[in-house]
Design an enzyme around this catalytic site. Structure first.
Site, PDB file in Angstrom:
ATOM      1  N   PHE A 117       0.779  -1.253  -0.115  1.00  0.00           N
ATOM      2  CA  PHE A 117       0.150   0.066   0.019  1.00  0.00           C
ATOM      3  C   PHE A 117       1.027   1.341   0.099  1.00  0.00           C
ATOM      4  CE2 PHE A 117      -4.598  -0.740  -0.234  1.00  0.00           C
ATOM      5  CZ  PHE A 117      -4.918   0.679  -0.008  1.00  0.00           C
ATOM      6  N   GLN A 231      -7.183  15.202   3.098  1.00  0.00           N
ATOM      7  CA  GLN A 231      -6.475  14.593   2.111  1.00  0.00           C
ATOM      8  C   GLN A 231      -7.240  14.303   0.970  1.00  0.00           C
ATOM      9  OE1 GLN A 231      -6.073  10.097   2.599  1.00  0.00           O
ATOM     10  NE2 GLN A 231      -4.084  10.617   2.865  1.00  0.00           N
ATOM     11  N   HIS A 233      -7.492  12.107  -2.056  1.00  0.00           N
ATOM     12  CA  HIS A 233      -7.057  10.635  -2.739  1.00  0.00           C
ATOM     13  C   HIS A 233      -6.885  10.815  -4.024  1.00  0.00           C
ATOM     14  CE1 HIS A 233      -7.360   6.437  -3.883  1.00  0.00           C
ATOM     15  NE2 HIS A 233      -7.386   6.090  -2.530  1.00  0.00           N
ATOM     16  N   LEU A 243     -14.892   6.340  -5.170  1.00  0.00           N
ATOM     17  CA  LEU A 243     -13.341   6.304  -5.100  1.00  0.00           C
ATOM     18  C   LEU A 243     -12.809   4.738  -5.777  1.00  0.00           C
ATOM     19  CD1 LEU A 243     -10.925   6.301  -2.940  1.00  0.00           C
ATOM     20  CD2 LEU A 243     -12.038   4.648  -1.567  1.00  0.00           C
ATOM     21  N   GLU A 246      -6.533   2.545  -3.626  1.00  0.00           N
ATOM     22  CA  GLU A 246      -5.077   2.562  -3.897  1.00  0.00           C
ATOM     23  C   GLU A 246      -4.915   1.218  -4.405  1.00  0.00           C
ATOM     24  OE1 GLU A 246      -3.074   5.347  -1.574  1.00  0.00           O
ATOM     25  OE2 GLU A 246      -2.202   3.949  -0.308  1.00  0.00           O
ATOM     26  N   ARG A 286      -0.050   9.590  -0.561  1.00  0.00           N
ATOM     27  CA  ARG A 286      -1.154  10.382  -1.188  1.00  0.00           C
ATOM     28  C   ARG A 286      -1.143  11.873  -1.367  1.00  0.00           C
ATOM     29  NH1 ARG A 286      -6.374   6.952   1.576  1.00  0.00           N
ATOM     30  NH2 ARG A 286      -5.912   5.014   0.830  1.00  0.00           N
ATOM     31  N   HIS A 354     -11.136  13.198   0.309  1.00  0.00           N
ATOM     32  CA  HIS A 354     -11.271  11.708   0.870  1.00  0.00           C
ATOM     33  C   HIS A 354     -11.288  11.642   2.351  1.00  0.00           C
ATOM     34  CE1 HIS A 354     -11.473   7.591   0.677  1.00  0.00           C
ATOM     35  NE2 HIS A 354      -9.957   7.483   1.377  1.00  0.00           N
ATOM     36  N   ARG A 389      -1.976  10.862   5.730  1.00  0.00           N
ATOM     37  CA  ARG A 389      -2.560   9.936   6.219  1.00  0.00           C
ATOM     38  C   ARG A 389      -2.184   8.774   5.301  1.00  0.00           C
ATOM     39  NH1 ARG A 389      -6.354   6.198   5.462  1.00  0.00           N
ATOM     40  NH2 ARG A 389      -7.817   7.295   4.199  1.00  0.00           N
ATOM     41  N   SER A 392      -5.000   2.535   4.395  1.00  0.00           N
ATOM     42  CA  SER A 392      -5.020   1.637   5.088  1.00  0.00           C
ATOM     43  C   SER A 392      -4.704   1.771   6.609  1.00  0.00           C
ATOM     44  CB  SER A 392      -4.355   0.257   4.559  1.00  0.00           C
ATOM     45  OG  SER A 392      -2.842   0.259   5.048  1.00  0.00           O
ATOM     46  N   ASN A 393      -4.186   2.762   7.140  1.00  0.00           N
ATOM     47  CA  ASN A 393      -4.090   3.001   8.258  1.00  0.00           C
ATOM     48  C   ASN A 393      -5.536   3.406   9.075  1.00  0.00           C
ATOM     49  OD1 ASN A 393      -1.602   2.420   9.216  1.00  0.00           O
ATOM     50  ND2 ASN A 393      -0.475   4.510   8.956  1.00  0.00           N
TER      51      ASN A 393
END
Lengths: 580, 253, 120
Positions: A117, A231, A233, A243, A246, A286, A354, A389, A392-393
């Site tokens: 990721f 953020q 994306h 969306l 990623e 990102r 996002h 960020r 996936s966190n």
């Protein structure tokens, strides 16, 4: 007006809220726990998350590596004690969710599989095909049904936090089905209401992401933090903002400009290889990828369509077999919403709002400075994600901090007495406000949609990927004027039964409050860091701004901004290096 | 464009019901500008934003994953965020009603409390005699074992299948397609040990035996869950259980 | 739900017709039992039975019945793949193959019966 009470009240029934409710029920079995959500829990926006949730489980990985990736990904604005706690607890949380039925994709041996990721040096993103949020939310919701201590109030819309003597005591909420106004007093309240993407016109976010919890906390006197970090994306479908995960790049997708050129190589993100390379090119962070798009657009290398400029995401080389196995939702979304089959065609994409890195200021247990008030998930700013960020966190964040806040709030509720009826006056005031300003109001001038469109346009123009001081200042003034105009809305719906126009009006109020605070925070931060890029201050300034923006609401409604130093434990500020 | 009949407006006829004012639903028509890229939900939002803020409906994600926006479109249950307006431009008539076989709260909003009760009744969670602590790692599950139940795990709870199923209409206590499919999702999950408990709940007339395999549920499902298949498999499992208990009364499951 | 709910759309109508075809299946089974009894009662009884079958009423009934039985078979084969999930590792046998095999089986059995009957 009806009154209720409970021990622990959770606002929001998504990933963080449901996890908190289960954690609280397990930590203190005798507690009465209420989950109040403006939508049924399975509609919460967690459901739309696609790519995966990060946690260290492979032998070649370490908590320290995950922490470093997160800290550098956050451009050193993350509080490192929070990051260390997070990476330590992440694996246990994801295994717990697996035990609760989450259908994680597997290796042939039967062990949980991981995928690469963005911004991560090692593969550590657990995934459930590309519908991870959906599967996580449904596993959590269905598991929560077995905890009898958790009582749900579905489609109850919270309009105000009750506060007395420096302590949060509960909420006022509208029961949407009947329009009845309720007060629910509680010994502790956890906000799990998600982010605020709908202040922008082009966002991956659902209609329900209006910053409710952030505005509620702000109005109640609890400060917000790092709101200027928003953020984008890199890959959203141009017309709708839907969306495209990623994970499409994790599995080998390429971003190409109008000449078919993998342009990220021009932006210090590495050299292009046929297969994905971790922390390089399309697997960069990102913020850098979205910034690269804008620079490409300025150079005239992007394509132009009826919905604006875009580039192409090419996943044809991933192959139909892998796409159907690991990216089936991407294929479905492209077919249904973009009229194309990504197995054979290029996917048009552009950066799209996002996630909010900022939010309600909390410590690493989810506690805010306001006694009895907690927050977890996207609504909160611990700060785990700093200035940007990593993908996936956040799904893992919902679990780790949802559980921590759940346990901490349960502990607090278990130890404190319930305060007396000093909230009665507040509740009656709120009922009066709702009637006078909305249901019974006449002579309104602007429709909700008019003000919402103006707010969104202003945000897009001033608080996008690149910002400028003068634009931010004038936009903040515009937002202030919009807030005034929102006091006299032209409403059509005067009924009590399921009045969604009233809900939209209240949500608009939340968004306008937050929009102004975002703009003021962004104007004050005269540096560029992570997702906050200033064309007038293009460099990172650790001397003055290795600190969080903390915003309090003054009595006159204006914003007071101060700075809180970042907690550094192991990793002193360094350069963010990707692709080398 | 010459020779083409490009519609400028399209008419949406929408069911309205304001319980404080009327005792029965009525219809109200709205003219909406035609946009070939719009879905039905976009047209409904246009009405709410510009024409009539009192029109009430549920929606959220607009990408077919939250399950909020199910409604009857020209008599068929659909997810309004996934249906293009262009599908109806030639007929020019779009009739929108709340999902049938549910009580109507207001306009296009239905009461789904019966659905949630049924959902809880089948114990839709992993049931195990012995639970492993998280510190010991994940339960192993091969890709083939995951495939055994994966399809039935895709349900977004949109309830289109309930509006398509005549049994739900005729017998409101019928547990219904989505919930039985969800029970099967857990029964077939290799980590679960609760099939017997769920069988006890669903081996009844209101459970799987209310189903007469009309098959409309599978037809309208926007996520290819195939609830009809889930229910028929469940019936076979139940019959197998019964035969086993007859022929091998000494053996337990 | 109104009594005529099954006229609401084509799918419901087809469903009810499908269910009603089982009546014809049942009647044919009973007729076959009568036929067997006539056979056991001797040539005269059997000839009388056959002449009854040649009356317009029975011919009409048999024609409609045959159509119903074919509809019954076709809808059944369409439904079978839903209930018969056969996997080899991670690949699932496609629905058309399962339905197709049923048709092949049906044709084979019909061929065998026709061979037995026509050989006489």
């Amino acid at each position: 007006m009806a009154e209720h009470s409970c021990d622990l009240l959770i606002v929001g029934g998504g990933g963080a809220g449901l996890r908190a409710s289960i954690a609280a029920a397990e930590a203190r079995p005798g507690l009465n726990i209420a989950v109040v959500s403006k939508v049924y829990p399975m509609r919460s926006h967690t459901v739309a998350a696609e790519g995966g949730a990060a946690a260290v489980i492979k032998p070649d990985d370490s908590a320290e590596a995950h922490a470093y990736d997160t800290v550098s990904g956050g451009d050193w604005l993350s509080d490192q004690d929070a990051v260390e706690a997070f990476v330590e607890e992440a694996p246990r949380e994801l295994v717990q969710l697996e035990h609760w039925g989450c259908p994680w994709s597997r290796e042939p041996t039967g062990h949980v599989a991981v995928r690469p990721f963005g911004g991560m040096k090692v593969q550590r993103t657990w995934y459930a095909a590309d519908k991870t949020g959906f599967h996580m939310l449904h596993a959590l919701f269905q598991t929560s049904l077995r905890y009898k201590a958790v009582k749900r109030f579905d489609e109850w819309f919270v309009t105000k936090l009750l506060v007395d003597d420096g302590r949060c005591l509960g909420v006022v909420a509208i029961e949407l089905a009947t329009g009845q106004i309720h007060s629910i007093t509680a010994k502790a309240v956890i906000l799990c209401t998600g982010g605020c993407g709908k202040i922008f016109p082009f966002t991956t976010n659902a209609n329900i992401k209006n910053g409710d919890g952030m505005a509620l906390a702000y109005r109640a006197g609890s400060p917000l933090k790092d709101l200027e970090f928003i953020q984008y994306h890199p890959t959203g479908l141009p017309a709708t903002g839907i969306l495209i995960t990623e994970a499409a790049r994790s599995e080998g997708g390429w971003l190409v400009n109008k000449d078919g050129y993998r342009y990220l190589q021009d932006y210090d993100l590495g050299t292009p290889e046929p297969k994905p390379v971790l922390r390089s090119m399309e697997l960069g962070p990102r913020d850098r990828l979205s910034q690269a798009f804008i620079r490409e657009q300025e150079k005239g290398h992007t394509l132009e369509g009826p919905y604006g400029h875009y580039v192409n995401l090419d996943i044809r080389q991933v192959g139909e077999k892998v796409i159907d196995k690991k990216l089936p939702f991407v294929r479905e979304l492209c077919l249904n919403y973009a009229n194309l089959d990504p197995v054979k065609e290029l996917i048009p994409v552009r950066p799209v709002v996002h996630y909010m890195m900022g939010g309600v200021h909390t410590d690493i247990n989810g506690a805010t400075p306001l006694a009895g008030l907690y927050a977890a998930g996207e609504v909160a700013c611990v700060s785990l994600n700093g200035a940007n960020r990593l993908g996936s966190n956040s799904l893992t964040e919902c679990l780790v901090f949802g559980a921590r806040a759940g346990r901490a709030a349960a502990e607090f509720a278990g130890q404190s007495g319930l305060v007396g009826a000093s909230v009665g006056a507040q509740v009656r005031d709120e009922e009066r406000r709702l009637h006078e300003d909305f249901l019974g109001a006449t002579g309104g001038t602007d429709r909700i949609a008019t003000l919402r469109d103006e707010m969104q346009t202003t945000m897009e123009e001033s608080a996008g990927i690149y910002r400028l001081g003068v634009t931010l200042d004038s936009a903040a003034e515009t937002m202030c004027r919009l807030r005034q105009r929102a006091r006299r809305l032209k409403l059509d719906d005067r009924s009590r039964t399921f009045n969604t126009e009233l809900v939209s009006a209240l949500e608009l109020g939340y968004m306008l409050d937050l929009a102004e605070v975002i703009l003021r925070s962004a104007a004050r931060r005269t540096e560029s860091r992570g997702a906050h890029q200033r064309t007038d201050y293009p460099d990172r300034d650790d001397e003055r701004f290795l600190a969080h923006s903390l915003v309090h609401r003054r009595a006159d409604g204006s914003a007071r901004i101060e700075y809180l130093p970042v907690t550094i434990t192991k990793w002193p500020p360094g350069d963010r290096v990707y692709g080398r | 464009m010459e020779g083409s009949n490009m519609a400028e407006n399209i008419t949406l006829t929408v069911s309205r019901y304001r319980p404080e004012e009327e005792s029965e639903p009525t219809f109200q028509s709205y003219d909406v500008p035609y946009n070939k890229d719009w879905v039905i939900l976009d047209a409904l939002n246009y009405i709410k934003d510009r024409l009539d803020g009192s029109l009430t409906f549920r929606w959220s994600c607009r990408m077919g994953v939250c399950g909020s926006c199910g409604m009857m479109v020209n008599g068929t249950p659909k997810l309004t965020c996934a249906v293009p307006l262009s599908d109806y431009v030639s007929s020019g008539q779009i009739r929108i009603e709340p999902l049938q076989f549910f009580p109507v709260v207001r306009d296009l909003v239905i009461d789904l409390s019966s659905f949630l009760e049924k959902l809880s009744s089948v114990k839709p969670w992993i049931i195990r005699d012995d639970e492993k602590p998280s510190s010991e790692g994940e339960y192993l599950q091969t890709p083939a074992e995951l495939d055994a139940y994966k399809q039935f795990s895709m349900c977004i709870n949109c309830m289109l299948c309930y509006s398509a199923c005549p049994v739900v209409g005729l017998e409101p206590e019928f547990t219904g397609p989505a919930v039985i499919a969800l029970a099967q999702r857990y029964n077939l999950d290799s980590r679960d040990q609760g099939a017997a408990e769920r069988m006890a709940v669903l081996n009844e007339h209101e459970g799987m035996w209310g189903c007469t395999f009309v098959g409309e549920c599978t037809k309208v499902c926007p996520k290819n869950v195939d609830p009809a298949g889930a229910i028929q498999l469940y019936k076979m499992a139940s019959a197998t259980d019964w035969f086993k208990s007859m022929l091998l009364p000494w053996g337990s499951k | 739900m109104p009594f005529w709910w099954w006229l609401q759309n084509r799918a419901y109508f087809n469903f009810i017709v499908r269910e009603l075809t089982c009546v014809f299946v049942g009647v044919f089974a009973v007729l076959t039992l009568f036929q067997i009894r006539a056979l056991a009662d001797g040539p005269a009884a059997y000839a009388e039975f056959v002449s009854r079958l040649k009356t317009p009423g029975f011919i009409l009934f048999n024609t409609v019945g045959l159509a119903a039985l074919l509809f019954h078979g076709v809808t059944w084969f369409k439904a079978v793949p839903t209930t018969m999930i056969i996997r080899f590792g991670e690949t699932r046998v496609p629905d058309q193959v399962i339905a197709g095999l049923h048709y092949v089986g049906w044709m084979a059995v019909s061929a065998v019966i026709a061979w037995i009957l026509l050989l006489r």
